[in-house]
Design a protein around this motif. Structure first.
Motif, PDB file in Angstrom:
ATOM      1  N   MET A   1       0.832  -1.173   0.000  1.00 13.88           N
ATOM      2  CA  MET A   1       0.000   0.000   0.000  1.00 13.88           C
ATOM      3  C   MET A   1       0.871   1.228   0.000  1.00 13.88           C
ATOM      4  O   MET A   1       1.838   1.295   0.743  1.00 13.88           O
ATOM      5  N   SER A   2       0.536   2.201  -0.825  1.00 19.56           N
ATOM      6  CA  SER A   2       1.276   3.456  -0.895  1.00 19.56           C
ATOM      7  C   SER A   2       0.323   4.629  -0.852  1.00 19.56           C
ATOM      8  O   SER A   2      -0.678   4.647  -1.566  1.00 19.56           O
ATOM      9  N   VAL A   3       0.627   5.598  -0.033  1.00 23.88           N
ATOM     10  CA  VAL A   3      -0.105   6.860  -0.014  1.00 23.88           C
ATOM     11  C   VAL A   3       0.912   7.940  -0.354  1.00 23.88           C
ATOM     12  O   VAL A   3       1.771   8.281   0.451  1.00 23.88           O
ATOM     13  N   LEU A   4       0.829   8.442  -1.566  1.00 21.75           N
ATOM     14  CA  LEU A   4       1.745   9.467  -2.046  1.00 21.75           C
ATOM     15  C   LEU A   4       1.087  10.832  -1.940  1.00 21.75           C
ATOM     16  O   LEU A   4      -0.143  10.935  -1.938  1.00 21.75           O
ATOM     17  N   HIS A   5       1.896  11.878  -1.912  1.00 25.83           N
ATOM     18  CA  HIS A   5       1.366  13.238  -1.970  1.00 25.83           C
ATOM     19  C   HIS A   5       0.435  13.329  -3.165  1.00 25.83           C
ATOM     20  O   HIS A   5       0.776  12.877  -4.265  1.00 25.83           O
ATOM     21  N   VAL A  25      -2.077  -1.189  -3.635  1.00 25.25           N
ATOM     22  CA  VAL A  25      -3.190  -0.249  -3.576  1.00 25.25           C
ATOM     23  C   VAL A  25      -2.563   1.142  -3.521  1.00 25.25           C
ATOM     24  O   VAL A  25      -1.744   1.425  -2.657  1.00 25.25           O
ATOM     25  N   ILE A  26      -2.929   2.012  -4.449  1.00 33.23           N
ATOM     26  CA  ILE A  26      -2.376   3.356  -4.515  1.00 33.23           C
ATOM     27  C   ILE A  26      -3.508   4.350  -4.275  1.00 33.23           C
ATOM     28  O   ILE A  26      -4.541   4.294  -4.944  1.00 33.23           O
ATOM     29  N   ALA A  27      -3.305   5.248  -3.324  1.00 33.91           N
ATOM     30  CA  ALA A  27      -4.312   6.279  -3.071  1.00 33.91           C
ATOM     31  C   ALA A  27      -4.392   7.208  -4.274  1.00 33.91           C
ATOM     32  O   ALA A  27      -3.374   7.660  -4.780  1.00 33.91           O
ATOM     33  N   ARG A  28      -5.603   7.478  -4.707  1.00 38.38           N
ATOM     34  CA  ARG A  28      -5.835   8.402  -5.820  1.00 38.38           C
ATOM     35  C   ARG A  28      -6.874   9.438  -5.401  1.00 38.38           C
ATOM     36  O   ARG A  28      -7.777   9.798  -6.152  1.00 38.38           O
ATOM     37  N   ASP A  29      -6.736   9.925  -4.185  1.00 35.74           N
ATOM     38  CA  ASP A  29      -7.686  10.861  -3.606  1.00 35.74           C
ATOM     39  C   ASP A  29      -7.732  12.194  -4.339  1.00 35.74           C
ATOM     40  O   ASP A  29      -8.713  12.922  -4.252  1.00 35.74           O
TER      41      ASP A  29
END
Length: 79
Positions: A1-5, A25-29
């Motif tokens: 899991m990665s949460v990038l800027h 799973v990559i955050a795409r918020d």
């Protein structure tokens, strides 16, 4: 899991590939919230946890980057 800027998807997706997180799973918020600057990582992480997309205790890479080639990262366990 990665949460990038969450600056924009043109940055997020290539960075994820470059660090080898192609199946993570990559955050795409950024799609829903826009670029929220310093708050982007905790907001994206919180939404992933709320939606149940992360397994409790799973390692999560939090990674931020900015102008002037500044960056920072850390691995935490999902609550």
């Amino acid at each position: 899991m990665s949460v990038l800027h969450q600056a924009n998807l043109r940055i997020i997706e290539p960075v994820a590939r470059r660090i080898g997180a192609v199946n993570a799973v990559i955050a795409r918020d950024v799609v829903d919230s826009g670029n929220t600057s310093a708050a982007s990582i905790p907001l994206a992480f919180s939404k992933l946890v709320e939606r149940g997309e992360l397994e409790k205790g799973a390692p999560v890479l939090l990674f931020g980057f900015g102008g002037g080639l500044s960056y920072a990262g850390q691995v935490v366990h999902c609550p």
